[in-house]
Scaffold this active site. Structure first.
Site, PDB file in Angstrom:
ATOM      1  N   CYS A   1      32.450  50.126   5.964  1.00 19.94           N
ATOM      2  CA  CYS A   1      33.729  50.513   5.368  1.00 19.94           C
ATOM      3  C   CYS A   1      34.022  49.722   4.103  1.00 19.94           C
ATOM      4  CB  CYS A   1      34.847  50.312   6.388  1.00 19.94           C
ATOM      5  SG  CYS A   1      34.900  48.649   7.095  1.00 19.94           S
TER       6      CYS A   1
ATOM      7  N   GLU B   1      41.760  50.882  11.053  1.00 19.56           N
ATOM      8  CA  GLU B   1      40.926  50.375   9.961  1.00 19.56           C
ATOM      9  C   GLU B   1      40.077  51.550   9.516  1.00 19.56           C
ATOM     10  OE1 GLU B   1      38.180  49.685   7.818  1.00 19.56           O
ATOM     11  OE2 GLU B   1      37.161  48.633   9.452  1.00 19.56           O
TER      12      GLU B   1
ATOM     13  N   GLU C   1      34.653  58.535   0.129  1.00 17.87           N
ATOM     14  CA  GLU C   1      33.712  57.607   0.744  1.00 17.87           C
ATOM     15  C   GLU C   1      32.419  58.342   1.109  1.00 17.87           C
ATOM     16  OE1 GLU C   1      34.154  54.031   3.956  1.00 17.87           O
ATOM     17  OE2 GLU C   1      34.867  55.993   4.587  1.00 17.87           O
TER      18      GLU C   1
ATOM     19  N   SER D   1      36.944  56.985  10.093  1.00 16.17           N
ATOM     20  CA  SER D   1      37.239  57.687   8.858  1.00 16.17           C
ATOM     21  C   SER D   1      38.739  57.861   8.646  1.00 16.17           C
ATOM     22  CB  SER D   1      36.572  59.057   8.861  1.00 16.17           C
ATOM     23  OG  SER D   1      37.225  59.929   9.775  1.00 16.17           O
TER      24      SER D   1
ATOM     25  N   LYS E   1      36.189  53.318  24.009  1.00 17.18           N
ATOM     26  CA  LYS E   1      35.364  54.491  23.759  1.00 17.18           C
ATOM     27  C   LYS E   1      34.454  54.200  22.576  1.00 17.18           C
ATOM     28  CE  LYS E   1      35.356  58.128  21.253  1.00 17.18           C
ATOM     29  NZ  LYS E   1      33.897  58.353  21.086  1.00 17.18           N
TER      30      LYS E   1
END
Length: 500
Positions: free
Chosen positions: A291, A257, A392, A236, A183
């Site tokens: 990231c 991750e 973040e 996220s 996906k």
């Protein structure tokens, strides 16, 4: 699937299941936007639980059928051929990605070319998955292990590096003998279809790689499907926690991750030209939408003013523009939501007392007035508890802070719930390797930043994730072990006595 060239025409895609393009059962679609122009790029199927079920069933059939019957060596050769095909089509794949996420075409093309290394590496590992014979006390019993695939792997990838992250996830899964339902992000779905079609073109059987598109509903259906043995997710922290909870509820495994708030430490003995380039690359490459972005820079007080002057001057010179053009150094952010987040985070930092050194607002680019551009932004005078130092941003926003000694900066660098990456700049080998051991991060770079390799494990500590991609240990995370026992002797055992 759409094969329309990059001419500004609208593209249209259905799902890709069992080697065929098919619209979602509902017939609903969503529109992706080109962030450089702010205009629609194409339409994709909005998939629901029925579409996901169709894809999982196709993957299960391929696992039990043509893919499952292939030898490991044959699987490996197909993965290698797939890598070659992707490299040959890197330009077209990269153009699809750049037009959907706004990252530099040169970077997207480099990623599409280099993923062959992952497929060569894991293709080579496919026939090196081995069990072992266990030496038992009972000499008449043969006990050995088999390493077997988990089954269908659900792979959910983000928009920032869709081809690279897709292959990082799929290559070890397929080398281990699994099949995949992929996906892609609803922001950058097109390249997933390129990958699937190229896989089938080199002989990978239909159903081994299936693509379903959509937003959260689609991802939830994939995570919750009882036929999916494992979920691999990059995205996220919040989404990762939700996915882990859903998958854990049905005892499915996860590799996650997630986010980062990575520290880049510049000591007073650093080579400043090298450090300056590294800090810039760490936060402003890809408009900070990685990231591993080095969003916190800690600079020794002895060189702080000098280094800040240099980095601010360079940040102001960064050329924003069309990411397809070679002269552009930074493209737009990928979505209007990300642009709004950048603005919100900057406003909050100013309210918290931080001082802005450059940037901080939406940028205007001539000829691309509707583009989603944001100025390279640098703050100082931030406090450890400020939101900008703990959350973040995923945008081109750097917080730079002075420090006085090694223990202070170590505490500052580790003072976050994240632990994805860290960098340091120093000429002291003793300090470098001592810090590498003490930094709470899954990847530590010394006198370099933002580097990955197919054979080096990558993943996060703490809230930055679970498991590892890349390297030989990655394939282990897609295998399960079966222990087989066989009595070779003719002795009749007492049925009421357990023999150990």
């Amino acid at each position: 699937m759409s094969t329309t060239a990059s001419t500004g025409q609208r593209h249209s895609y259905g799902n890709y299941i069992d080697g065929k393009e098919t619209a979602s059962q509902s017939g609903e679609v969503f529109v992706s936007i080109n962030p450089t122009t702010g205009r629609p790029w194409g339409t994709f199927s909005q998939s629901g639980a029925t579409d996901v079920d169709h894809a999982v069933n196709a993957a299960q059939a391929a696992l039990k059928g043509p893919w499952g019957r292939l030898s490991p060596s044959a699987k490996g050769r197909l993965l290698i051929a797939w890598g070659e095909a992707i490299a040959e089509n890197a330009q077209a794949i990269a153009m699809h990605e750049t037009e959907q996420n706004g990252k530099l075409l040169t970077e997207m093309q480099a990623q599409a070319k280099i993923v062959k290394d992952w497929l060569f590496y894991f293709g080579g590992l496919a026939d090196k998955v081995e069990g072992r014979v266990i030496p038992l006390e009972r000499a008449s019993v043969l006990n050995y292990t088999l390493r077997e695939p988990l089954g269908v792997i659900g792979v959910i990838v983000p928009w920032n590096s869709p081809t690279l992250i897709s292959i990082m996830s799929m290559a070890p899964a397929l080398a281990a003998g699994n099949t995949v339902v992929l996906k892609p992000s609803e922001i950058t779905s097109a390249s997933a279809f390129d990958l699937a079609a190229l896989a089938e073109s080199v002989g990978i059987p239909a159903g081994v790689i299936n693509v379903v598109t959509g937003a959260r509903e689609t991802g939830d259906a994939l995570v919750s499907h009882p036929g999916v043995a494992k979920i691999v997710f990059t995205g996220s922290e919040q989404a990762g926690r939700s996915i882990a909870a859903k998958a854990g509820g049905r005892l499915a495994a996860c590799t996650l991750e997630l986010g980062g708030k990575s520290a880049n430490i510049v000591f007073d003995d650093a080579r400043l030209d090298q450090a300056e380039a590294g800090v810039l690359a760490g936060i402003f490459a890809a408009a900070g939408q990685t990231c591993i972005a080095g969003s916190r820079a800690y600079v020794h007080r002895k060189i702080y003013d000098q280094f800040v002057d240099r980095i601010v001057r360079r940040a102001k010179q960064i050329k924003l523009g069309d990411p397809r053009l070679p002269a552009t150094q930074m493209g737009p952010v990928a979505t209007r939501a990300q642009l709004d987040k950048d603005l919100t985070m900057v406003a909050q930092a100013l309210e918290d007392g931080a001082q802005i050194l450059c940037g901080g607002k939406r940028a205007e680019v001539a000829g691309l007035e509707d583009g989603l551009f944001f100025e390279p932004t640098i703050f100082h005078e931030t406090k450890p508890g400020d939101r900008i130092m703990n959350e973040e941003v995923f945008g081109p926003v750097l917080c730079i802070t002075p420090f006085d000694d090694d223990e202070e900066v170590l505490a500052l660098a580790n003072g976050t719930r994240f632990g994805l990456a860290a960098g340091m700049w120093t000429c002291s080998l003793q300090r470098a390797h001592s810090f590498a051991k003490r930094l709470e991060a899954g990847t530590v770079w010394i006198n370099m930043y933002r580097a990955l390799a197919f054979n080096s494990p990558f993943g996060g500590y703490k809230a930055s994730g679970l498991g590892r991609v890349n390297g030989a240990e990655a394939i282990e995370q897609y295998l399960q072990t079966k222990s087989v026992w066989c009595e070779l002797g003719s002795e009749v055992q007492d049925p009421f006595v357990l023999r150990l």
